[in-house]
Design a protein around this motif. Structure first.
Motif, mmCIF file in Angstrom:
data_model
loop_
_atom_site.group_PDB
_atom_site.id
_atom_site.type_symbol
_atom_site.label_atom_id
_atom_site.label_comp_id
_atom_site.label_asym_id
_atom_site.label_seq_id
_atom_site.Cartn_x
_atom_site.Cartn_y
_atom_site.Cartn_z
ATOM 1 N N LEU A 210 0.850 -1.186 0.000
ATOM 2 C CA LEU A 210 0.000 0.000 0.000
ATOM 3 C C LEU A 210 0.892 1.245 0.000
ATOM 4 C CD1 LEU A 210 -2.581 -1.105 2.723
ATOM 5 C CD2 LEU A 210 -2.737 -1.407 0.245
ATOM 6 N N THR A 211 0.596 2.197 -0.881
ATOM 7 C CA THR A 211 1.366 3.442 -0.980
ATOM 8 C C THR A 211 0.407 4.620 -1.005
ATOM 9 O OG1 THR A 211 3.072 2.309 -2.263
ATOM 10 C CG2 THR A 211 3.092 4.717 -2.299
ATOM 11 N N CYS A 212 0.718 5.655 -0.185
ATOM 12 C CA CYS A 212 -0.110 6.862 -0.142
ATOM 13 C C CYS A 212 0.701 8.033 -0.694
ATOM 14 C CB CYS A 212 -0.543 7.160 1.295
ATOM 15 S SG CYS A 212 -1.785 8.468 1.425
ATOM 16 N N VAL A 213 0.184 8.733 -1.696
ATOM 17 C CA VAL A 213 0.858 9.839 -2.363
ATOM 18 C C VAL A 213 0.176 11.148 -1.962
ATOM 19 C CG1 VAL A 213 1.527 10.845 -4.560
ATOM 20 C CG2 VAL A 213 1.487 8.356 -4.278
ATOM 21 N N SER A 214 0.975 12.117 -1.449
ATOM 22 C CA SER A 214 0.448 13.417 -1.045
ATOM 23 C C SER A 214 0.907 14.468 -2.039
ATOM 24 C CB SER A 214 0.937 13.775 0.357
ATOM 25 O OG SER A 214 0.567 15.094 0.687
ATOM 26 N N GLY A 215 0.012 15.419 -2.387
ATOM 27 C CA GLY A 215 0.360 16.478 -3.332
ATOM 28 C C GLY A 215 1.100 17.627 -2.689
ATOM 29 N N CYS A 216 1.107 17.677 -1.375
ATOM 30 C CA CYS A 216 1.772 18.771 -0.671
ATOM 31 C C CYS A 216 3.134 18.322 -0.164
ATOM 32 C CB CYS A 216 0.925 19.249 0.497
ATOM 33 S SG CYS A 216 -0.633 20.015 -0.002
ATOM 34 N N PRO A 217 4.124 19.187 -0.229
ATOM 35 C CA PRO A 217 5.463 18.793 0.215
ATOM 36 C C PRO A 217 5.591 18.675 1.719
ATOM 37 C CG PRO A 217 5.457 21.106 -0.420
ATOM 38 C CD PRO A 217 4.095 20.567 -0.772
ATOM 39 N N THR A 218 4.618 19.198 2.439
ATOM 40 C CA THR A 218 4.706 19.140 3.897
ATOM 41 C C THR A 218 4.636 17.689 4.351
ATOM 42 O OG1 THR A 218 3.569 21.256 4.003
ATOM 43 C CG2 THR A 218 3.715 19.962 6.047
ATOM 44 N N PRO A 219 5.635 17.195 5.083
ATOM 45 C CA PRO A 219 5.597 15.805 5.552
ATOM 46 C C PRO A 219 4.467 15.596 6.546
ATOM 47 C CG PRO A 219 7.411 16.995 6.586
ATOM 48 C CD PRO A 219 6.826 17.919 5.557
ATOM 49 N N THR A 220 3.779 14.456 6.363
ATOM 50 C CA THR A 220 2.679 14.089 7.261
ATOM 51 C C THR A 220 2.805 12.617 7.604
ATOM 52 O OG1 THR A 220 1.285 13.674 5.334
ATOM 53 C CG2 THR A 220 1.065 15.832 6.410
ATOM 54 N N THR A 221 2.174 12.220 8.673
ATOM 55 C CA THR A 221 2.138 10.820 9.083
ATOM 56 C C THR A 221 0.869 10.188 8.539
ATOM 57 O OG1 THR A 221 3.347 11.364 11.114
ATOM 58 C CG2 THR A 221 2.176 9.242 11.033
ATOM 59 N N ILE A 222 1.056 9.086 7.795
ATOM 60 C CA ILE A 222 -0.059 8.446 7.090
ATOM 61 C C ILE A 222 -0.481 7.181 7.822
ATOM 62 C CG2 ILE A 222 -0.774 7.372 4.927
ATOM 63 C CD1 ILE A 222 -0.412 10.392 4.758
ATOM 64 N N VAL A 223 -1.777 6.984 7.868
ATOM 65 C CA VAL A 223 -2.348 5.743 8.391
ATOM 66 C C VAL A 223 -3.279 5.165 7.324
ATOM 67 C CG1 VAL A 223 -2.151 6.302 10.846
ATOM 68 C CG2 VAL A 223 -4.163 7.057 9.547
ATOM 69 N N TRP A 224 -3.499 3.809 7.400
ATOM 70 C CA TRP A 224 -4.305 3.101 6.404
ATOM 71 C C TRP A 224 -5.544 2.481 7.052
ATOM 72 C CZ3 TRP A 224 -3.840 2.946 1.204
ATOM 73 C CH2 TRP A 224 -2.664 3.417 0.636
ATOM 74 N N TYR A 225 -6.617 2.422 6.216
ATOM 75 C CA TYR A 225 -7.866 1.820 6.665
ATOM 76 C C TYR A 225 -8.447 0.948 5.548
ATOM 77 C CZ TYR A 225 -7.755 5.155 10.538
ATOM 78 O OH TYR A 225 -7.384 5.869 11.647
ATOM 79 N N ARG A 226 -9.079 -0.129 5.950
ATOM 80 C CA ARG A 226 -9.832 -0.982 5.019
ATOM 81 C C ARG A 226 -11.262 -1.090 5.535
ATOM 82 N NH1 ARG A 226 -8.325 -5.829 6.257
ATOM 83 N NH2 ARG A 226 -10.314 -6.365 7.188
ATOM 84 N N ASP A 227 -12.176 -0.536 4.751
ATOM 85 C CA ASP A 227 -13.598 -0.548 5.132
ATOM 86 C C ASP A 227 -13.789 -0.055 6.568
ATOM 87 O OD1 ASP A 227 -14.195 -1.608 2.623
ATOM 88 O OD2 ASP A 227 -14.030 -3.673 3.340
ATOM 89 N N GLY A 228 -13.031 1.009 6.924
ATOM 90 C CA GLY A 228 -13.172 1.610 8.246
ATOM 91 C C GLY A 228 -12.326 0.969 9.320
ATOM 92 N N GLN A 229 -11.656 -0.149 9.014
ATOM 93 C CA GLN A 229 -10.808 -0.816 10.004
ATOM 94 C C GLN A 229 -9.346 -0.501 9.716
ATOM 95 O OE1 GLN A 229 -12.124 -2.523 12.595
ATOM 96 N NE2 GLN A 229 -14.163 -2.011 11.791
ATOM 97 N N ALA A 230 -8.601 -0.192 10.780
ATOM 98 C CA ALA A 230 -7.201 0.167 10.627
ATOM 99 C C ALA A 230 -6.390 -1.008 10.103
ATOM 100 C CB ALA A 230 -6.629 0.642 11.959
ATOM 101 N N VAL A 231 -5.475 -0.705 9.189
ATOM 102 C CA VAL A 231 -4.566 -1.714 8.644
ATOM 103 C C VAL A 231 -3.215 -1.518 9.308
ATOM 104 C CG1 VAL A 231 -3.457 -2.591 6.560
ATOM 105 C CG2 VAL A 231 -5.818 -1.768 6.473
ATOM 106 N N PRO A 232 -2.720 -2.524 10.043
ATOM 107 C CA PRO A 232 -1.487 -2.304 10.812
ATOM 108 C C PRO A 232 -0.235 -2.185 9.964
ATOM 109 C CG PRO A 232 -2.216 -4.578 11.004
ATOM 110 C CD PRO A 232 -3.300 -3.840 10.286
ATOM 111 N N ASN A 233 -0.205 -2.858 8.813
ATOM 112 C CA ASN A 233 1.024 -2.888 8.016
ATOM 113 C C ASN A 233 0.689 -2.648 6.548
ATOM 114 O OD1 ASN A 233 3.519 -3.372 6.890
ATOM 115 N ND2 ASN A 233 3.960 -5.135 8.201
ATOM 116 N N PRO A 234 1.339 -1.688 5.917
ATOM 117 C CA PRO A 234 1.041 -1.424 4.502
ATOM 118 C C PRO A 234 1.598 -2.477 3.549
ATOM 119 C CG PRO A 234 2.797 0.021 5.254
ATOM 120 C CD PRO A 234 2.320 -0.714 6.461
ATOM 121 N N VAL A 235 2.393 -3.417 4.044
ATOM 122 C CA VAL A 235 2.903 -4.518 3.233
ATOM 123 C C VAL A 235 2.483 -5.817 3.911
ATOM 124 C CG1 VAL A 235 4.922 -5.641 2.254
ATOM 125 C CG2 VAL A 235 4.861 -3.143 2.431
#
Length: 533
Positions: A145-170
């Motif tokens: 799983l990869t999340c792409v942001s259009g803004c250069p400001t670094p942010t902390t990303i979290v993932w969800y599947r159907d509203g449930q948190a995904v612990p690992n993007p791989v």
């Protein structure tokens, strides 16, 4: 007093610079987040700020016009002035959306003048983009799983599947991982990406077979057998197969039987296939489902033991039938005569025993078999009494005598056949002797008569000698055609004959030379048959 005024002048903006100025930088905001636009302003000494305003430029009729943000159609707390009237002109925008992008100006009014920023602040609104690689996988494959942001400001990303948190993007894909994924900013989960789907394909699981209606199935009713499974891609109609007792019935998810028969009873199971294998197997079976067709008694019949009914003997009548559940009630009836329509109940139970048959037991008997689904009657069986005559022999003895007579007749026929065969054989041997005698007479002149044995066979007259024929020769031949012996029987006397074998002490070439010279060591046997006149 003068000192107090000096302190106020020192802390007031513009005292050191005395310039009209607004300072800010372009901003990039993620859609759905809240941002604070940093802004500073300044003014000359002796001015006091009475009001501040942020405005947004809109293109109207080809020209940019400024509209205060407070007058824009938005929620009351969408734009919040976070500065003051002493040099801080920061602006906070909550829940940034696409319409918030554009050019912004800051202006303020003092007691002596008014000022607007000479340049504008450009606000860019971007959003997160979620990427699932690959988007379609087979169970057991790796997913990233990869999340792409259009803004250069670094942010902390979290993932969800159907509203449930995904612990690992791989992770390694499982069938449960199928769903819609999105990424969001930690702490501002409203700022999230659009949904992206992960499709995990897997072989059929939870293959099952159901029978409708549920419960008992009765003969003559209708039912439907339905196959189902959990599979991705779903199993098509042609991917289902139905089996009965291990034998293929047909393809398809649904199987309808409009007229259920007892022959439909058995063990059924489904087989599902969607071209995805699981642990090396492409075809997945369901558990077996028993089908038990229930019906009232059929093929009711009566057997009698023993079949011939003799007066005074005992007879058992047995009732049998095919039924599901098995017949649990049997009733026996008797009809005294074929012309009578009245029935008399004579017993119950599967076996009806008549211990001592007499004339009152004669009649037509039938049984009625019953289970909880219904009842059926058997065909009628005649019980007719056969009387045993006085002085007569019982039937088994008569049967034995008949068999004995038959065997005796067969043995007599075999005996006469053998005797006839022996007589034919003896006649053949006699004829062979006659032929041998003729050959011996023609060659006996050169042989020693001491080695020959003669047997004279005389035919004795069985009738008086014939009268001397005085008929002229011209008439004699015609009388012979009409005169024939009435009857006579030859009396033959047989003599035992022995044959002298060759001398085994002589060499073979001597015996052969004797044979070539017309001699033989074998004794010649002559038989002369004399017919007495």
């Amino acid at each position: 007093m003068e000192s107090l005024i000096l302190v106020i002048l020192v802390i007031m903006p513009g005292v050191w610079s005395g310039d009209w100025r607004v300072t800010f930088n372009d901003q990039c905001a993620l859609k759905g987040t809240s941002i604070v636009i940093k802004c500073k302003y300044d003014y000359p000494f002796g001015h006091f700020v009475t009001s501040v305003t942020w405005s947004k430029a809109w293109l109207v009729s080809g020209r940019h016009r400024l509209f205060p943000v407070s007058n824009l159609q938005s929620s009351p707390d969408h734009f919040v002035y976070a500065g003051n009237k002493r040099g801080d002109c920061s602006l906070k925008i909550n829940d940034v959306h696409d319409d918030d992008s554009g050019a912004y100006y800051f202006s303020f009014v003092t007691t002596l003048n008014r000022w607007r920023s000479q340049t504008f602040l450009q606000l860019s609104v971007k959003e997160l983009t979620a990427v699932v690689q690959p988007s379609t996988v087979t169970e057991g494959d790796d997913v990233k799983l990869t999340c792409v942001s259009g803004c250069p400001t670094p942010t902390t990303i979290v993932w969800y599947r159907d509203g449930q948190a995904v612990p690992n993007p791989v992770f390694q894909a499982r069938r449960e991982d199928t769903g819609r994924y999105y990424c969001a900013v930690l702490g501002q989960e409203t700022a999230r990406s659009a949904f992206v789907a992960l499709n995990v394909q897997y072989a059929p699981k939870k293959v099952s077979l159901s029978i409708s209606p549920s419960g008992d199935i009765f003969k003559g009713s209708s039912m439907t057998l339905t196959c189902s499974s959990d599979a991705n891609p779903p199993v098509t109609q042609s991917g289902y197969s139905l089996y009965k007792d291990g034998h293929f019935i047909g393809s398809g998810q649904h199987h309808n039987i409009s007229d259920v028969q007892p022959s439909h009873s058995g063990l059924y199971h489904c087989q599902a296939w969607n071209n995805i294998s699981w642990r090396g197997s492409d075809l997945i079976n369901s558990t077996q489902v028993p089908l038990d067709v229930q019906y009232r008694p059929v093929n009711v019949s009566v057997s009698m033991d023993p079949p011939p009914v003799v007066q005074g003997s005992s007879v058992n009548l047995t009732c049998s039938s095919a039924a599901n559940p098995a017949a649990d009630n049997y009733t026996w009836y008797r009809i005294d005569s074929p012309s009578s329509s009245s029935m008399l109940q004579v017993g119950s139970g599967q076996v009806l025993s008549l211990p001592s048959v007499n004339a009152s037991h004669t009649g037509l008997y039938f049984c009625q078999a019953r289970n909880r689904l219904g009842e059926s009657n058997s065909t009628e069986v005649l019980v007719a009494m056969m009387k045993e005559e006085h002085g007569g022999m019982p039937l088994p003895i008569l049967a034995g005598l008949g068999v004995s007579l038959f065997l005796t007749l067969v043995l007599v026929l075999i005996f006469f056949w053998k005797r006839r065969k022996q007589r034919i054989h003896a006649e053949k041997e006699t004829m062979l002797g006659f032929k041998h005698n003729g050959r011996g007479l023609s060659s006996s002149a050169t042989e020693d008569e001491s080695n020959s044995v003669y047997a004279n066979i005389h035919r004795l007259p069985s009738s008086p000698p014939p009268v001397t024929d005085i008929t002229p020769h011209s008439q004699r031949s015609s009388h012979r055609e009409h005169d024939a012996p009435v009857s006579s029987e030859d009396e033959v006397t047989y003599t035992a004959v022995t044959q002298k074998p060759r001398d085994p002490s002589l060499p073979r070439h001597i015996n052969n030379s004797r044979s070539k010279a017309g001699e033989t060591d074998d004794a010649v046997i002559y038989a002369i048959v004399a017919k007495s006149s």
